[in-house]
Design a protein around this motif. Structure first.
Motif, PDB file in Angstrom:
ATOM      1  N   LEU A  43       0.763  -1.306  -0.183  1.00 10.72           N
ATOM      2  CA  LEU A  43       0.166   0.059   0.035  1.00 10.72           C
ATOM      3  C   LEU A  43       0.825   1.189  -0.083  1.00 10.72           C
ATOM      4  O   LEU A  43       0.423   2.245  -0.665  1.00 10.72           O
ATOM      5  N   GLY A 102      -0.939  -5.073  -7.344  1.00 14.51           N
ATOM      6  CA  GLY A 102      -2.284  -5.314  -6.897  1.00 14.51           C
ATOM      7  C   GLY A 102      -2.282  -6.696  -6.278  1.00 14.51           C
ATOM      8  O   GLY A 102      -3.179  -6.815  -5.317  1.00 14.51           O
ATOM      9  N   LEU A 135     -10.116  -2.033  -1.628  1.00 14.72           N
ATOM     10  CA  LEU A 135      -9.414  -2.026  -2.723  1.00 14.72           C
ATOM     11  C   LEU A 135     -10.280  -2.745  -3.859  1.00 14.72           C
ATOM     12  O   LEU A 135      -9.673  -2.392  -4.834  1.00 14.72           O
ATOM     13  N   TYR A 139     -10.510  -9.382  -4.435  1.00 16.20           N
ATOM     14  CA  TYR A 139     -10.488  -8.533  -3.227  1.00 16.20           C
ATOM     15  C   TYR A 139     -11.898  -8.606  -2.748  1.00 16.20           C
ATOM     16  O   TYR A 139     -12.015  -8.588  -1.388  1.00 16.20           O
TER      17      TYR A 139
END
Length: 276
Positions: free
Chosen positions: A29, A61, A105, A255
């Motif tokens: 992050l 990601g 996310l 996610y």
């Protein structure tokens, strides 16, 4: 004794999974935030910066998702070995924050899909307009050069050089026969060499025809380069749209699935009414 050692090992493994998971989540992050920061505030509305930021965020990601998976695996190891997990407020539960980050996310990556596709479309449109403008300017410069005396002088010099070269071949039977049999010599030139024996004006007609074709050849070169640039731009835009768009969509699905499923299992999300 063996049971105690096994439980201690499981406890260490669970703690390791949790620590590694937290580190992966936070470092990824932080990495995405730092790399996507614009050099200046005005760069945020720049389409090039938006495309670069989206690509960097999507490329990294998978790392937070791996961290969340490791963290949740650590809690699962604890529960599978009989270690009781203290029930406390959701705000103090590390699992809640991990699942909440996963859900957020997922929404971010889901929103990135249409934004990135629109940005690549607009960037392609602007690039094609720029290529068309440059091609138009090149053709305009060519037209201006064709009307200049310098261009006419260069044409006459080129015709003189070609006349001398072909004249040398006509005077040498051996070289002329070699040129007629060579596959590298154009068919038009071979026809001129044959016709020049009977028609002295054939060479002048050939040179005049070539001089008239030079502007068209230059125009065709400009248009060919334009088509090649347009093809490259379209290919690059399509690849960027597919690669980043599909990857972002897959990350969003992953996610959101992890986050919402986990929050629902913790009782944070409830769908439908309770049965009586």
């Amino acid at each position: 004794m063996k049971a105690t050692n096994s439980r201690q090992f499981s406890s260490v493994a669970a703690r390791t999974l949790k620590v590694v998971g937290i580190i992966l989540i936070l470092s990824a992050l932080l990495d995405c935030i730092v790399l996507s920061l614009p050099g200046e505030t005005s760069d945020m509305i720049n389409r090039g910066w938006q495309l670069a930021a989206a690509t960097q965020i999507v490329d990294r990601g998978i790392i937070p998702l791996m961290g969340i998976a490791l963290l949740m695996t650590g809690f699962w190891v604890d529960s599978s070995t009989g270690v009781s997990i203290e029930r406390r407020n959701f705000w103090l539960d590390l699992r809640f924050w991990a699942l909440l980050i996963s859900s957020l996310l997922g929404l971010i990556y889901l929103l990135l899909v249409p934004v990135h596709l629109n940005n690549t479309r607009l960037e392609l449109k602007e690039a094609l307009v720029q290529v068309d403008r440059e091609a138009g300017q090149a053709e305009g410069q060519l037209e201006a050069q064709m009307k200049s005396e310098q261009f006419k002088t260069q044409i006459e010099q080129l015709k003189s050089q070609r006349r001398s070269q072909i004249g040398a071949l006509l005077q040498d039977e051996g070289k002329m026969a070699q040129a007629l049999n060579s596959p590298e010599v154009p068919k038009e030139l071979k026809a001129v060499l044959r016709d020049s024996k009977n028609d002295p004006k054939a060479l002048d007609k050939f040179l005049e025809q070539q001089a008239q074709e030079l502007p068209n050849q230059a125009r065709n070169e400009i248009r060919t380069r334009k088509q090649q640039k347009e093809k490259e731009l379209r290919t690059r835009s399509r690849n960027s749209s597919l690669q980043t768009g599909i990857s972002s969509l897959l990350l969003a699905i992953g996610y959101i699935t992890v986050g919402w499923t986990g929050l629902r299992s913790m009782g944070m999300l409830r769908f439908g009414g309770r049965k009586a």
